[in-house]
Scaffold this active site. Structure first.
Site, PDB file in Angstrom:
ATOM      1  N   CYS B  96       2.017  -0.739   1.201  1.00 54.52           N
ATOM      2  CA  CYS B  96       1.468  -0.710   2.560  1.00 54.52           C
ATOM      3  C   CYS B  96       0.847   0.655   2.856  1.00 54.52           C
ATOM      4  CB  CYS B  96       2.545  -1.107   3.570  1.00 54.52           C
ATOM      5  SG  CYS B  96       1.857  -1.521   5.183  1.00 54.52           S
ATOM      6  N   HIS B 219       4.986  -6.179   1.443  1.00 51.59           N
ATOM      7  CA  HIS B 219       6.187  -5.356   1.220  1.00 51.59           C
ATOM      8  C   HIS B 219       7.204  -6.035   0.304  1.00 51.59           C
ATOM      9  CE1 HIS B 219       5.672  -2.208   4.393  1.00 51.59           C
ATOM     10  NE2 HIS B 219       4.894  -3.119   4.931  1.00 51.59           N
ATOM     11  N   GLU B 221       9.832  -4.715  -0.828  1.00 52.07           N
ATOM     12  CA  GLU B 221      11.187  -4.267  -0.453  1.00 52.07           C
ATOM     13  C   GLU B 221      11.710  -5.036   0.758  1.00 52.07           C
ATOM     14  OE1 GLU B 221       8.556  -2.923   0.658  1.00 52.07           O
ATOM     15  OE2 GLU B 221       8.894  -1.891   2.558  1.00 52.07           O
TER      16      GLU B 221
END
Lengths: 970, 259
Positions: B96, B219, B221
């Protein structure tokens, strides 16, 4: 040299900004404006020549793949309008310019000798645009007078210097000889907003001291005694009378909301899970062995009325600082926001003078919350929006924050000799008089009078402060912390030093620019500041830590043992007041409160064969409809704890009842966040409105799997002018319900807030003064817990063939309902709660969920059973076949309209597999449970009534479209 | 083999560093969250690490443009150690805002072979505003075209959340796209029927020609546990709610590269 570096989207690209302005012009009916172009520009002052100015533009400021660059010296002499009529929008000098604040050090870092930067937004309109329409555009669309200035034509600015020299002069206010009329005038003109009795108390205190107060002293007292900071009405003496009661309260809050919590804690005994309530900046409860959790919800209504973006922005920024300033500092994990606006379709000509259009307010508020929350890296996971005409001049903006704090760090203690350290943003002339202003009624002149109370936040500064504080906390580098909110240093230092005493050296506070007087420094509410107490031996390490992260930390004084608040500027005393006088000297507010119930009016049901249209109109009503346009502008995933999102279902677009998040990635224990509010019920009876709000907040939590014995709640009273006995009466009535329902449900209040005087006054075209008061608006926020997040359920139908049950009792309660709203029906009975049965229902639903028996669960609220079924169906991309006869028989009601649309509390629809049905029936033995029908593969909601006639038969696509349409904005 | 060391580089406004470091650790790496200021003070610190990760957030508020200032800092003050890092057998990941930083610093798309970028040659690709003009948080489905990225080994398609305002890839000319295709640098592509931001060629992520540097807007994560998936309650039977999410694979691939 002063340069303008102007950056435009490439001609073949998309000029979003201009498009947005053009569509707003069209919405306002400004038909002569047909063409808009925009640019962003940077005004750069310093020892920079043209080639350097071009280089810095190319290298840092412009993105040449999609933008073009132009550099020109200022002042600019060009007067050509060949390109169109130009307007430059700049922030007023002194208003925080975040972009400039980032660019200046970046340019210096790149080796340019720059001494000041300002950012500017430029717009060109078609040459033949009507001057009157352009004037409206410049005041309504491209700029807000509260914080911005519009300069037409070529920029003639010659210098970016702001601030001025300040020559110290101690100012005293000759109060001793003042008459009552003088005191009243001083209170009003000085924006102190104190009552005559309070002014007289101050006068006599200083008479006893044998001197007049300084301006700083007077401001300190006004701030400490403001409604905003001391909640004097709700903590005051209130004599309440209604149709059945006559109660004399010595302290209204203490005897209602606080009393409920005390009673619950006593009942729980050793199992009491409240840790710190109604004491600190946020309420703290137990979460697991290592962590506690805290929550705070605040309002920022008046600033948001004047400047929606900045008001909401700093509203959220402010509430995040509350948990950060709780105990020794808590780690924020999610935000919530609830807004109350006027309907967005108000005609521009119907707006009272000085009022922003609700669309402008809505967009501004949403953007303000978005930009602060997202930048802070805190997910915004739950919220609501309510629309009512009475919020026109006075919108409500509630912002909440939940945070985790290690066990053992929930209390703090200041000792004499410790440094008072200011951390974070610098102090400027912004936000002066916010505390006193927010305690006053808004008028059409508020904008000019209180412009200084409006601010823009800087989330990155606050994020940096947060990073530093949490590290310093874990290193044990400070002994106490609080936030600088309303009242600035005055409030923060005054509160921290209440038990000890404090001496403040005002000239040490770092300033944004020169020229602030000692009083302005003291009361400025500039954002992103925290005040810490640091012992001498830890100071060097603390400073080092701050420096390593680029955060400014400055000693501005010392805590003392004098129990006095002493203010000094360059060694000269400018204030010296006893802490006791500040905190205990305010004369109690004594008020009368009266409540007379409105006459019972029977609601006459309209004749209906089919209710398809009623359901579609309810789904398409503003309070019920999809808020996806807002939700998706918020980052609800950051921190990686998301379990149940605000939008759920097969297409990720169904309305979730509550958010579930996992605050620690290593654990499966979760938090549940929800809210309840229904101002429409307040028009019938504030007691049942409050009871319904608590029920709604709790049932939202329970619907996703929260343990009902571990739900904490927060109150937020937003009311009109409580000097009117009937207005205060409705508040007292709501507070009584808060006490009764919280005790019955075992849901302790852990924190709260009130915002009174939410009224707007103006002169109408005929010259009459008109006042619009908001409806009684009690927001109840709920913070629940779920032992294992993998047990959570969502509201979307899962599989065709599953059985559907209604949990809870339905009564004839259409008063204040959305069925009544969309059909323009008056009267009826407002929903009540069954204090005995409701907790048992919650416990049974919770048990069924944790036993894995429930596939989907949705609470019944606005629109009743029909709306809940529709939402579950379109969220799950499945239909349902419903027969109302079992339900009707169980609750003894014959009328299909009542069964479908009554908004009785403590009800859920649950989806259960055939295999689990018997166990569910067992679990609900003795509790109201009625089989409704089945989930079907046919994508339609089909409902048959008591006579087996089809009452509803609509495709789920049509239901969803109706629900999505109203706020699907661009 | 010792756990590879991961430098999670954060600047003012970075806000995904904690969860990013957590998942690297969980996958067997040893992650340190290091402030940019510290690296600026001691650039040689970078030499101690095998993986550099620039996580998501709003570095410097995105005030001039997402990733611009962070990128400028890397380019102007850390060019030497970064050049060294990129030419060694090490990995870099930008998520990002981290992807935006990699693009604005011009570590991507060229990687080590194009580093340091020449000031007189303007960038020919960028990440700019979403076509809808606003910050958008939602889940996206992506496919993984054939590419050399170490992070994406064994992944052919993946669902992840995105949350950004400036995530649209734009190029100065079609030649740029052609070059990326030839060199297999398009690492992740959105569903062509559901491109969330108008990115050219539906690009969601780019790698350098060696496959050791990856930048992506969504993302990974934020999909490390099954319960993060928006439909986990709808697929309990096929996906264990207590299991892990598909995003873990990117981090595990990186750690195992050094195994």
């Amino acid at each position: 040299m002063l340069w303008e570096v102007e950056i435009q989207t490439r001609p073949e690209g998309l000029d979003r900004e201009a498009q947005g302005v053009l569509s707003q012009c069209q919405a306002l009916g400004l038909s002569s404006i047909r063409n808009v172009r925009s640019a962003r520009s940077f005004l750069v002052q310093g020892d920079v020549d043209r080639s350097q100015a071009e280089r810095l533009g190319r290298g840092l400021l412009a993105d040449l793949v999609v933008e073009t660059l132009q550099v020109r010296p200022l002042p600019s002499t060009g007067t050509s309008t060949a390109d169109g009529q130009l307007f430059n929008v700049l922030l007023k000098p002194g208003v925080t310019d975040n972009v400039a604040a980032t660019v200046l050090p970046a340019l210096r870092d790149a080796g340019y000798s720059v001494d000041a930067v300002r950012s500017c937004q430029k717009y060109w309109f078609n040459v033949d645009a009507d001057p009157a329409e352009l004037k409206r555009v410049s005041s309504k669309v491209i700029a807000n007078d509260a914080i911005q200035q519009v300069l037409p034509g070529a920029l003639s600015i010659t210098s970016l210097d702001v601030g001025s020299d300040y020559g110290f002069r101690k100012i005293t206010v000759p109060m001793a000889a003042m008459t009552d009329a003088d005191l009243t005038r001083l209170s009003k003109e000085g924006q102190l907003y104190l009552s005559l009795r309070e002014m007289q108390t101050i006068q006599s205190y200083f008479r006893e001291q044998g001197r007049d107060p300084t301006d700083a002293e007077l401001e300190t007292v006004a701030q400490t005694w403001s409604e905003h900071c001391s909640h004097k009405t709700l903590r005051g003496r209130v004599h309440y009378r209604d149709e059945a009661r006559d109660i004399q309260f010595e302290n209204l809050l203490k005897e209602t909301v606080f009393a409920a919590t005390a009673e619950i804690r006593e009942r729980l005994g050793a199992d009491d899970w409240c840790v710190s309530v109604f004491r600190d900046n946020a309420g703290v409860v137990r979460f697991d062995e290592t962590q506690n959790v805290c929550m705070k919800v605040e309002t920022h209504n008046h600033p948001s009325a004047l400047e929606p973006y900045g008001g909401a922005n700093t509203g959220l920024g402010g509430v995040i600082r509350d948990p950060l300033g709780t105990g020794l500092g808590a780690r924020p994990i999610c935000n919530t926001d609830v807004f109350c606006f006027a309907p967005p379709d108000v005609a521009d000509k119907d707006l009272p003078p000085g009022v922003l259009h609700p669309r402008v307010v809505t967009r501004g508020v949403v953007s303000g919350v978005r930009d602060y929350g997202n930048r802070m890296g805190i997910p915004t996971v739950n919220g609501a929006v309510f629309f009512d005409e009475r919020y026109l001049g006075n919108p409500l903006v509630y912002c909440g924050n939940v945070a985790m704090i290690p066990v053992g760090m929930e209390s703090k203690h200041v000792s004499p000799g410790e440094y008072i350290v200011a951390v974070g943003g610098r102090t400027g002339r912004d936000g002066i008089h916010g505390a006193t202003f927010s305690s006053a009624e808004l008028t059409q002149e508020s904008e000019t009078l209180s412009g200084g109370a409006v601010q823009i936040g800087n989330a990155i500064t606050e994020k940096m402060v947060l990073d530093v504080i949490l590290q310093a906390r874990d290193l044990g580098l400070f002994t106490a912390i609080t936030d600088c909110g309303a009242g600035g240093f005055s409030s923060a230092v005054g509160e921290m030093g209440e038990e000890t005493g404090a001496e403040v050296w005002l000239e040490r506070a770092p300033l944004k620019y020169d020229g602030l007087s000692y009083t302005e420094i003291w009361i400025s509410e500039a954002q992103e500041r925290m005040v810490l107490s640091v012992t001498e031996d830890k100071m060097a390490e603390f400073e080092q830590l701050c420096q390593a992260e680029g955060v400014e930390a400055t000693i501005i004084g010392k805590f003392t043992d004098t129990k006095r608040l002493v203010l000094k500027y360059q060694g000269q005393e400018v204030g010296n007041v006893a802490m006791e006088f500040l905190h205990e000297g305010r004369p109690p507010v004594v008020r009368n409160a009266e409540y007379a119930p409105p006459a019972d009016v029977t609601l006459s049901l309209p004749a209906r064969n089919r209710c398809d249209d009623d359901l579609l109109r309810i789904l398409g009503s503003l309070n019920v409809c999809s808020k996806e346009w807002i939700i998706r502008q918020y980052d609800f995933e950051v921190q990686a704890g998301s379990v149940v999102k605000p939008l759920v279902g097969a297409k990720n677009d169904g309305p979730s009842d509550a958010a579930v998040i996992r605050p620690n990635l290593d654990s499966s224990r979760g938090l549940v966040v929800a809210n309840g509010m229904n101002p429409r019920f307040g028009d019938f009876d504030p007691y049942w409105m409050a009871a319904s709000a608590i029920d709604e907040a709790v049932r939202n939590c329970v619907a996703v799997g929260a343990d009902p014995s571990r739900i904490a709640i927060l109150d937020n009273f937003c009311w009109g002018n409580t000097e009117r006995p009937e207005t205060l009466g409705s508040l007292v009535r709501a507070a009584l319900a808060c006490r009764d329902v919280a005790v019955a449900y075992g849901t302790p209040f852990i924190s709260g807030k009130d915002s009174l005087n939410n009224e707007f006054s103006y002169q109408d075209a005929a010259g009459h003064r008109r006042t619009v008061a908001i409806p009684a608006s009690l927001l109840v926020s709920a913070l629940g817990q779920i032992p294992n997040v993998t047990d959570a359920v969502t509201m979307d139908f899962k599989d065709a063939g599953n059985l559907l049950f209604l949990v809870g009792q339905t009564h004839d309660e259409l008063g204040g309902s959305h069925f009544a709203l969309v059909n323009g029906l008056a009267g009826g009975r407002v929903p009540r709660v069954d204090l005995g049965k409701a907790p048992r229902i919650f416990a049974a639903v919770s048990q069924a969920i944790s036993a894995g028996l429930i596939r989907s669960c949705h609470d019944l609220s606005e629109g009743g059973l029909a709306a809940a079924l529709a939402e579950m169906a379109f969220a799950g991309d499945l239909g349902a076949e419903i027969d109302l006869r079992v339900m009707g028989a169980r609750c003894g009601l014959e009328e299909d309209l009542t069964l479908l649309f009554s908004e009785s509390n403590t009800r859920f629809v649950i989806e259960v597999t055939q295999a689990a049905a018997a166990r569910v029936r067992e679990l609900f033995a003795g509790l109201p449970l009625a089989e409704l029908g089945t989930v079907s593969a046919l994508p339609r909601l089909v409902v048959r009534g008591m006579t087996n006639a089809t009452r509803i038969d609509v495709g789920i696509a049509d239901l969803k479209n109706a629900w999505k349409a109203p706020l699907d904005w661009n | 083999m010792a756990a590879p060391r991961v430098l999670v580089l954060r600047a003012p406004g970075t806000n995904c560093d904690v969860e990013t470091a957590w998942i690297f650790d969980r996958c067997g790496g040893q992650a340190d969250r290091v402030h940019l200021y510290r690296l600026l003070e001691s650039p040689e610190l970078l030499r101690d690490y095998q993986i550099l990760c620039i996580p998501g957030g709003f570095s410097y508020g995105d005030d001039v443009g997402a990733g611009v200032i962070f990128g400028a800092q890397l380019r102007s003050h850390l060019a030497d150690v970064i050049g060294e890092f990129l030419t060694e057998d090490k990995l870099a990941l930008g998520i990002c805002n981290g992807f935006q930083v990699l693009m604005k610093s011009r570590i991507l798309p060229g990687g080590g072979e194009a580093w340091p970028p020449k000031a007189e040659e303007p960038a020919d690709a960028t990440l700019t505003w979403n076509v809808n003009g606003r910050y958008t948080c939602r889940w996206v489905k992506m496919t993984v075209p054939e590419n050399p990225s170490v992070f994406l080994r064994g992944i052919t398609e993946i669902e992840l959340p995105m949350a950004h305002a400036e995530g649209r890839i734009a190029v100065a000319s079609d030649e740029v796209l052609a070059r990326w295709r030839t060199r297999r640098q398009i690492a992740l592509a959105y569903d062509p029927n559901d491109n969330p931001n108008g990115s050219v060629a539906h690009i969601a992520g780019l790698c350098d020609p060696t496959g050791r540097v990856l930048g992506l807007m969504p993302h990974p994560e934020r999909f490390i546990q099954a319960t993060q998936h928006p439909q986990w309650t709808r697929r309990r039977e096929t996906h264990d709610p207590a299991g892990e999410g598909a995003g873990v694979k990117l981090f595990r691939n990186a750690v195992e590269y050094f195994g």
